[in-house]
Design an enzyme around this catalytic site. Sequence first.
Site, PDB file in Angstrom:
ATOM      1  N   GLY A   1       0.815  -1.218   0.000  1.00  0.00           N
ATOM      2  CA  GLY A   1       0.000   0.000   0.000  1.00  0.00           C
ATOM      3  C   GLY A   1       0.843   1.259   0.000  1.00  0.00           C
TER       4      GLY A   1
ATOM      5  N   ASP B   1       5.163  -7.742   5.659  1.00  0.00           N
ATOM      6  CA  ASP B   1       5.181  -8.886   4.739  1.00  0.00           C
ATOM      7  C   ASP B   1       6.258  -8.706   3.652  1.00  0.00           C
ATOM      8  OD1 ASP B   1       3.262 -10.526   5.878  1.00  0.00           O
ATOM      9  OD2 ASP B   1       1.612  -9.463   4.916  1.00  0.00           O
TER      10      ASP B   1
ATOM     11  N   ASP C   1       0.088   1.952   8.472  1.00  0.00           N
ATOM     12  CA  ASP C   1      -0.528   1.229   9.600  1.00  0.00           C
ATOM     13  C   ASP C   1       0.248   1.387  10.903  1.00  0.00           C
ATOM     14  OD1 ASP C   1      -2.084   0.427   7.532  1.00  0.00           O
ATOM     15  OD2 ASP C   1      -1.597  -1.702   7.640  1.00  0.00           O
TER      16      ASP C   1
ATOM     17  N   ARG D   1       1.371  -5.738  -5.076  1.00  0.00           N
ATOM     18  CA  ARG D   1       1.370  -6.662  -3.942  1.00  0.00           C
ATOM     19  C   ARG D   1       1.823  -8.073  -4.325  1.00  0.00           C
ATOM     20  NH1 ARG D   1      -0.531  -4.555   0.685  1.00  0.00           N
ATOM     21  NH2 ARG D   1      -2.053  -2.852   0.599  1.00  0.00           N
TER      22      ARG D   1
ATOM     23  N   LYS E   1       8.055   0.774   5.605  1.00  0.00           N
ATOM     24  CA  LYS E   1       6.952   1.587   5.093  1.00  0.00           C
ATOM     25  C   LYS E   1       5.625   1.022   5.551  1.00  0.00           C
ATOM     26  CE  LYS E   1       4.396   0.030   2.573  1.00  0.00           C
ATOM     27  NZ  LYS E   1       3.462  -0.735   1.734  1.00  0.00           N
ATOM     28  N   THR E   2       4.707   1.787   5.946  1.00  0.00           N
ATOM     29  CA  THR E   2       3.284   1.472   6.068  1.00  0.00           C
ATOM     30  C   THR E   2       2.598   2.516   6.940  1.00  0.00           C
ATOM     31  OG1 THR E   2       1.539  -0.048   6.717  1.00  0.00           O
ATOM     32  CG2 THR E   2       3.544  -0.254   7.989  1.00  0.00           C
TER      33      THR E   2
ATOM     34  N   GLU F   1      -7.692   8.255   1.469  1.00  0.00           N
ATOM     35  CA  GLU F   1      -7.543   9.721   1.487  1.00  0.00           C
ATOM     36  C   GLU F   1      -6.182  10.169   2.004  1.00  0.00           C
ATOM     37  OE1 GLU F   1      -9.921   7.939   2.723  1.00  0.00           O
ATOM     38  OE2 GLU F   1     -11.864   8.719   2.123  1.00  0.00           O
TER      39      GLU F   1
HETATM   40  P1  FBP Z   1       0.646  -2.030   3.626  1.00  0.00           P
HETATM   41  O1  FBP Z   1       0.687  -2.946   4.800  1.00  0.00           O
HETATM   42  O2  FBP Z   1       1.049  -2.672   2.371  1.00  0.00           O
HETATM   43  O3  FBP Z   1       1.397  -0.758   3.891  1.00  0.00           O
HETATM   44  O4  FBP Z   1      -0.868  -1.610   3.392  1.00  0.00           O
HETATM   45  C1  FBP Z   1      -1.534  -0.694   4.147  1.00  0.00           C
HETATM   46  C2  FBP Z   1      -3.006  -0.633   3.830  1.00  0.00           C
HETATM   47  O5  FBP Z   1      -3.331   0.723   3.575  1.00  0.00           O
HETATM   48  C3  FBP Z   1      -3.875  -1.190   4.961  1.00  0.00           C
HETATM   49  O6  FBP Z   1      -4.093  -0.228   5.963  1.00  0.00           O
HETATM   50  C4  FBP Z   1      -5.114  -1.590   4.230  1.00  0.00           C
HETATM   51  O7  FBP Z   1      -5.824  -2.593   4.923  1.00  0.00           O
HETATM   52  C5  FBP Z   1      -4.586  -2.103   2.916  1.00  0.00           C
HETATM   53  O8  FBP Z   1      -3.373  -1.404   2.692  1.00  0.00           O
HETATM   54  C6  FBP Z   1      -5.515  -1.874   1.761  1.00  0.00           C
HETATM   55  O9  FBP Z   1      -5.007  -2.534   0.658  1.00  0.00           O
HETATM   56  P2  FBP Z   1      -5.267  -2.114  -0.848  1.00  0.00           P
HETATM   57  O10 FBP Z   1      -4.455  -0.898  -1.117  1.00  0.00           O
HETATM   58  O11 FBP Z   1      -4.746  -3.286  -1.604  1.00  0.00           O
HETATM   59  O12 FBP Z   1      -6.715  -1.872  -0.991  1.00  0.00           O
END
Ligand code: FBP
Length: 550
Positions: free
Chosen positions: A78, A173, A202, A142, A199-200, A425
């Site tokens: 993401g 991951d 989250d 991904r 990175k994330t 957003e």
């Molecule tokens: P990462 O762990 O790859 O940084 O993803 C974060 C995230 O934004 C999560 O918060 C969310 O559940 C997921 O990606 C959504 O995935 P997608 O972008 O594939 O809809």
Amino acid sequence: MNISALQKERAKYQPKLPNSLKGAVKLVEGAKTESVADQVEIAKLFPNTYGLPLITFEEGTTDTQKKPVNVGVILSGGQAPGGHNVISGIFDGIKKINPKSKLYGFLGGPGGLVDHDYVELTAEIVDEYRNTGGFDIIGSGRTKLEETKQFDKGLEIARDLGLNALVVIGGDDSNTNACVLAEYYAAKNAGVQIIGCPKTIDGDLKNEMIEASFGFDTATKVYSELIGNIQRDANSAKKYWHFIKLMGRSASHIGLECALKTQPNICLISEEVAEKKETLDHIVEYMAGIIAKRAEHGATFGVALIPEGLIEFVPEMKILIGELNDLLAEGTKTAEIFKNVKKNYRLEWVAEKISHESAGVFKSLPPGIATQLTLDRDPHGNVQVSLIETEKLLGEMVKAKLDEMKKSGDFVGKFGTQYHFFGYEGRCAAPSNFDADYCYSLGYTASVLISEGKTGYMSSVRNLTLPADEWIAGGVPITMMMNMEKRHGHMKPVIQKALVELDGAPFKYFVSKRGEWALNTRYLYPGPIQYFGPTEVCDQTTETLKLEKA
Ligand code: FBP
């Protein structure tokens, strides 16, 4: 490229680096490391990259020019604000090592490495993206890098391009995969180093050596601006309860940070729900209780924050989701059969294949939510929690509870809801000053780790509540963060996810305040991210970091 007035000004921003990276750099090796758990299994799986020492960079004295390095970079998973600055940090770092160094970007995520889809990132390209949000410089994806066939395809292109190293910018991951790749190339003596970057949005890739994943700061600032705006609307109109689901997959760091920034009436924390073994009914009772109490004082409005991953933490739902993951895991016979089951019979079919208790829970869910739980898993085998409308599930259940309470006279007033989901957003917002500096420093650190011949390390920049000058840059062996977990029905080595710690300072502070925030209206309105102006407005780190480091 058309650019906005803000982008034009922002392009001039020179991200700050720690003092140790500004001139000559001295590498200091620390203690040998061990994985956080399952040491014997992890050591066995990573014989070449296990137990490496921690690395810290200090200001050096002699700045000798080294041989050029060719580096490949991948954006994985993401989007998170600041990715472009990691790339510009790597670019500037390797050019400093030697101006003949080259940077290649693999397109569309890890798949670009396997498919040999790349672009050379020249100064002209990199300059266009400095201090901007998004991952569009090379795109992200991904694809899970886990098969030796993929690693070998990667090695082919690495050899064609004369790559010395590959930087994987990703979450837990993706960095797990980076570690497996580092081990594979090290075992083969392939001469390609692998460096990860945390990175994330989250915020769940963190530990003692990785204080924060990049993007968390900016994303939570964007969500908090929006929550503040909604709170002001709620307090003006006084007619809606806003149920706001916040991205963050499993951990509730985003929800907690936004609550600390905005002081809403309710913020659920998934980790607490799991610890207290709360059922969906408990959660609904808690929410309805606050709504009814506020209504007694005429406050028929409010704001409730709901973490995206909540339902996976409700014990009965966790067991159900675990059973569904095993049943529907990609490549299993049952998953294949499921795909051919008629759509209107699918829920019944699933209920027959899981345990009696889980079938009961599954059947009690609104059909829309039950269906969302059976949708495709992501490439890592996880339920795609961003597709599950938990805010609506809770909204419907709370409404039913309040209707009951009304009959018994325990609720007087109206309950009108508005639903929101904040996620996308915030993921590509222009990085805050903090993320712009942090990301640039992470990228620059990666380039130094490469020039020092390191592999299997994650770029680490610490001391983040102090001014950037005083940040500590270095490297952490990725194996240090690993443990064994069940994925796709098998035990696998993975980086341990950092959940909200219930004995940690941010959560404890929240608990000390939430009662007051629930019943009184104590909203805070953080407003939009500021890029220019007084440092106390523009250079704030997260409340989480401030409390953790206090
Ligand atoms: P990462 O762990 O790859 O940084 O993803 C974060 C995230 O934004 C999560 O918060 C969310 O559940 C997921 O990606 C959504 O995935 P997608 O972008 O594939 O809809």
